[in-house]
Write an enzyme that holds these catalytic residues in place. Structure first.
Site, PDB file in Angstrom:
ATOM      1  N   CYS A  69       0.832  -1.199   0.000  1.00 14.25           N
ATOM      2  CA  CYS A  69       0.000   0.000   0.000  1.00 14.25           C
ATOM      3  C   CYS A  69       0.873   1.259   0.000  1.00 14.25           C
ATOM      4  O   CYS A  69       1.458   1.573  -1.028  1.00 14.25           O
ATOM      5  CB  CYS A  69      -0.993  -0.041   1.160  1.00 14.25           C
ATOM      6  SG  CYS A  69      -2.443   0.956   0.795  1.00 14.25           S
TER       7      CYS A  69
ATOM      8  N   HIS B 144      -3.606  -4.968   0.307  1.00 14.95           N
ATOM      9  CA  HIS B 144      -3.055  -5.496   1.564  1.00 14.95           C
ATOM     10  C   HIS B 144      -3.104  -7.022   1.586  1.00 14.95           C
ATOM     11  O   HIS B 144      -4.083  -7.606   2.083  1.00 14.95           O
ATOM     12  CB  HIS B 144      -3.862  -4.961   2.753  1.00 14.95           C
ATOM     13  CG  HIS B 144      -3.634  -3.515   3.022  1.00 14.95           C
ATOM     14  ND1 HIS B 144      -2.632  -3.067   3.857  1.00 14.95           N
ATOM     15  CD2 HIS B 144      -4.255  -2.422   2.544  1.00 14.95           C
ATOM     16  CE1 HIS B 144      -2.667  -1.739   3.897  1.00 14.95           C
ATOM     17  NE2 HIS B 144      -3.631  -1.327   3.115  1.00 14.95           N
TER      18      HIS B 144
ATOM     19  N   GLU C 185      -1.550  -9.015   3.427  1.00 19.06           N
ATOM     20  CA  GLU C 185      -1.378  -9.578   4.776  1.00 19.06           C
ATOM     21  C   GLU C 185      -2.692 -10.045   5.398  1.00 19.06           C
ATOM     22  O   GLU C 185      -2.697 -10.914   6.263  1.00 19.06           O
ATOM     23  CB  GLU C 185      -0.675  -8.567   5.707  1.00 19.06           C
ATOM     24  CG  GLU C 185      -1.475  -7.337   6.131  1.00 19.06           C
ATOM     25  CD  GLU C 185      -1.398  -6.175   5.155  1.00 19.06           C
ATOM     26  OE1 GLU C 185      -1.092  -6.406   3.965  1.00 19.06           O
ATOM     27  OE2 GLU C 185      -1.655  -5.027   5.569  1.00 19.06           O
TER      28      GLU C 185
HETATM   29  N1  GLN Z   1      -2.043   6.870   2.726  1.00 15.77           N
HETATM   30  C1  GLN Z   1      -2.101   6.099   1.525  1.00 15.77           C
HETATM   31  C2  GLN Z   1      -3.448   6.226   0.841  1.00 15.77           C
HETATM   32  O1  GLN Z   1      -4.416   6.600   1.454  1.00 15.77           O
HETATM   33  C3  GLN Z   1      -1.770   4.643   1.781  1.00 15.77           C
HETATM   34  C4  GLN Z   1      -2.784   3.950   2.626  1.00 15.77           C
HETATM   35  C5  GLN Z   1      -2.297   2.644   3.188  1.00 15.77           C
HETATM   36  O2  GLN Z   1      -1.107   2.359   3.194  1.00 15.77           O
HETATM   37  N2  GLN Z   1      -3.172   1.843   3.735  1.00 15.77           N
HETATM   38  O3  GLN Z   1      -3.572   5.950  -0.326  1.00 15.77           O
END
Ligand code: GLN
Length: 537
Positions: A383, A509, A511
């Site tokens: 992410c 994600h 994970e």
């Molecule tokens: N802050 C970034 C976004 O909103 C990444 C979010 C995250 O890593 N969950 O796109």
């Protein structure tokens, strides 16, 4: 029809591992052929934990249907095959929100709306709904907080009523409590447990089973004393000693006869089945692995073990799949910014940057990716970790010095990461990110395809910002591979580097979908790459 229910409450102190206990019970019941699900009740006023800081709440666990939930539900999905959804996390905020909406609609027909019966009815309705819709044999309901808290009272009153409605062999209460060991006295003290069971009984709940968290073994005499004073059977005083590995907990509880006891109390007959695969594959490999690697996790909340819970767990799973112990070195990105901790970073066999929000520590993370890219250290970006990899690549490979995400600099000269049009009009912060499962198509001849062994995958998201497709051709020319994309919206999901041993970064994600006995493919391959990197040194 609502299923049989196990209500789990906690006493004496918080952080007793009620979530782990619930997940372990789920595992034991599943091994007996029962279908289960879990509901986590959180007594805070936030509608969901999505807007909370990780220091307040730890990780926010995301479900397939896009709910931002409590991390205990993550334990449950890792330990069992249960499918968790947005209704699986009930908060005081959500309950009041629904009740107030009903009041405004006029649903209460002129009545005074009160905590009892309206709030408690709404809690009961929410629990029954999950239990009915999931069509399971047993629903585990975990009440967050500690008995005695003002906040959790409506939940306790609701489960008292439910227990009464359902009858003895259909609903039981397991109370997780602490037996502190007083060194000077050389014994466990049972008084706090007696008091907390007393509090529960004052509100009409008599626990059937006590799960006693202890540092040391409890004696037969202590069990008898607790049973007598707390009004439970001797066999129902279960020792839950500190485990070295969380995956040991189901086995320890089974040894105590907990599954048999629960089945008996709920009047369910199922043949006993040993957890052989779990103990042979998972536990053996966690306890006695053949190899060892070191992975640096560079983040902002590394002091807090719960902030990246699923990431740390998924790394352990990647280790299990490779018969490898994964030593996690947690590095604060701000210290890299100050030029510290570089040795540790360079010495790691693999580097991982997890998700995150806000601009603190960002430049340190960019430095960390640069080290991984230039020194051929396996890199796994998740992410924010993907967005950072793109910013670093833009600045240091493509020569776009002003590259940034508009999250960190609204006026970035080269907004390689930016907001989609639809996000620009969003005003509320709660539940408005790109959330939950989305399909992704992987190109053949990529590391990701090699890991997943298929081209159509589905992964969970939680972010607002995206790769800016305007820069795609410039990145491709300079050696970045766009390995995965969401074909419907044309969004970049996975990037890789051509001339690097293992550099994979994804916008989603992974994970959240990793399990101890079925590691997520990307975590499995990341650890394999870290192992190769170590052997090559
Ligand atoms: N802050 C970034 C976004 O909103 C990444 C979010 C995250 O890593 N969950 O796109």
């Amino acid at each position: 029809m609502i299923s049989k229910c196990i209500f789990i409450t906690g006493g004496v102190v918080s952080s007793l591992g009620k979530g782990l206990a619930a997940a372990s019970i789920g595992k034991l019941l599943e091994a007996r052929g029962l279908q289960t699900t879990i509901i986590k009740c959180d007594p805070y006023l936030n509608v969901d934990p999505g807007t909370m800081n990780p220091f307040q709440h730890g990780e926010v666990y995301v479900t397939d249907d896009g709910a931002e939930t409590d991390l205990d539900l993550g334990h449950y999905e890792r330990f069992t095959n249960a499918h968790i959804s947005k209704d699986s996390n009930i908060t005081t905020g959500k309950i009041y929100y629904n009740v107030i909406a009903k009041e405004r609609r006029g649903d209460y027909l002129g009545k005074t709306v009160q905590i009892i019966p309206h709030i408690t009815d709404e809690i009961k309705r929410s629990i029954k709904k999950v239990s009915r819709e999931k069509r399971v044999d047993v629903t585990i309901v975990e009440i967050g907080g500690t008995v005695g808290d003002i906040e959790s009272l409506p939940f306790l009153e609701a489960i008292r009523q439910l227990r009464w409605e359902m009858g003895d062999s259909n609903a039981i209460n397991i109370h997780v409590t602490l037996l502190p060991y007083i060194r000077a006295a050389g014994e466990h003290k049972t008084k706090p447990t007696q008091h907390s069971v007393g509090r529960l009984r004052e509100i009409g709940i008599s626990p059937e089973i006590l799960l006693c968290r202890t540092e040391r073994k409890i004696t037969k005499e202590q069990r008898e004393k607790i049973a007598l004073f707390c009004n439970v059977e001797k066999e129902a005083v279960i020792e839950a000693a500190d485990a070295r590995h969380i995956y040991e907990v189901p086995l320890m509880l089974k040894k105590e006869g907990l599954d048999e006891l629960i089945l008996r109390k709920l009047d369910i007959r199922r043949a006993d089945k040993p957890l052989k695969e779990w103990s042979d594959f998972v536990l053996e490999r966690v306890k006695f692995p053949k190899n060892e690697v070191t992975v640096a996790v560079v983040g902002k909340y590394i002091q807090l073990p719960d902030a990246y819970k699923s990431i740390y767990e998924a790394l352990v799973h990647g280790g299990i799949a490779n018969d490898t112990r994964v030593n996690i070195v947690k590095i604060d990105s701000e210290s890299i910014e100050k030029g510290k901790k570089l040795k540790q970073l360079q010495g790691a066999d693999g580097i991982l940057i997890p998700g995150g929000f806000g601009d603190r520590g960002i430049e340190g993370k960019i430095k960390a990716v640069r080290v991984a890219r230039e020194q051929g250290i396996p890199y796994f970006g998740i992410c924010l970790g993907m967005q950072i990899a793109c910013i670093e690549f833009a600045r240091n490979v493509c020569g776009l010095k002003g590259a940034n995400s508009t999250e960190f600099n609204k006026k970035a000269k080269e907004p390689v990461i930016s907001l989609l049009e639809e996000q620009k009009s969003v005003k509320d912060l709660g539940a408005t990110m790109r959330l939950g499962a989305y399909p992704c198509h992987l190109s053949k001849k990529t590391l990701s395809y090699k890991a997943y062994k298929k081209d159509n995958i589905s992964e969970r998201h939680r972010h607002r910002y995206e790769f800016n497709n305007k820069y795609k051709s410039r990145f491709t020319k300079n050696g970045m591979l766009f390995a995965g994309k969401n074909t419907q919206h044309g969004l970049v999901e996975v990037v890789e580097l051509k001339d690097h041993p293992w550099f994979v970064a994804c916008q989603y994600h992974p994970e959240f979908k990793s399990k101890p006995d079925n590691a997520h493919p990307l975590f499995r391959e990341f650890i394999a790459a870290a192992l190769r990197n170590q052997k090559a040194e």
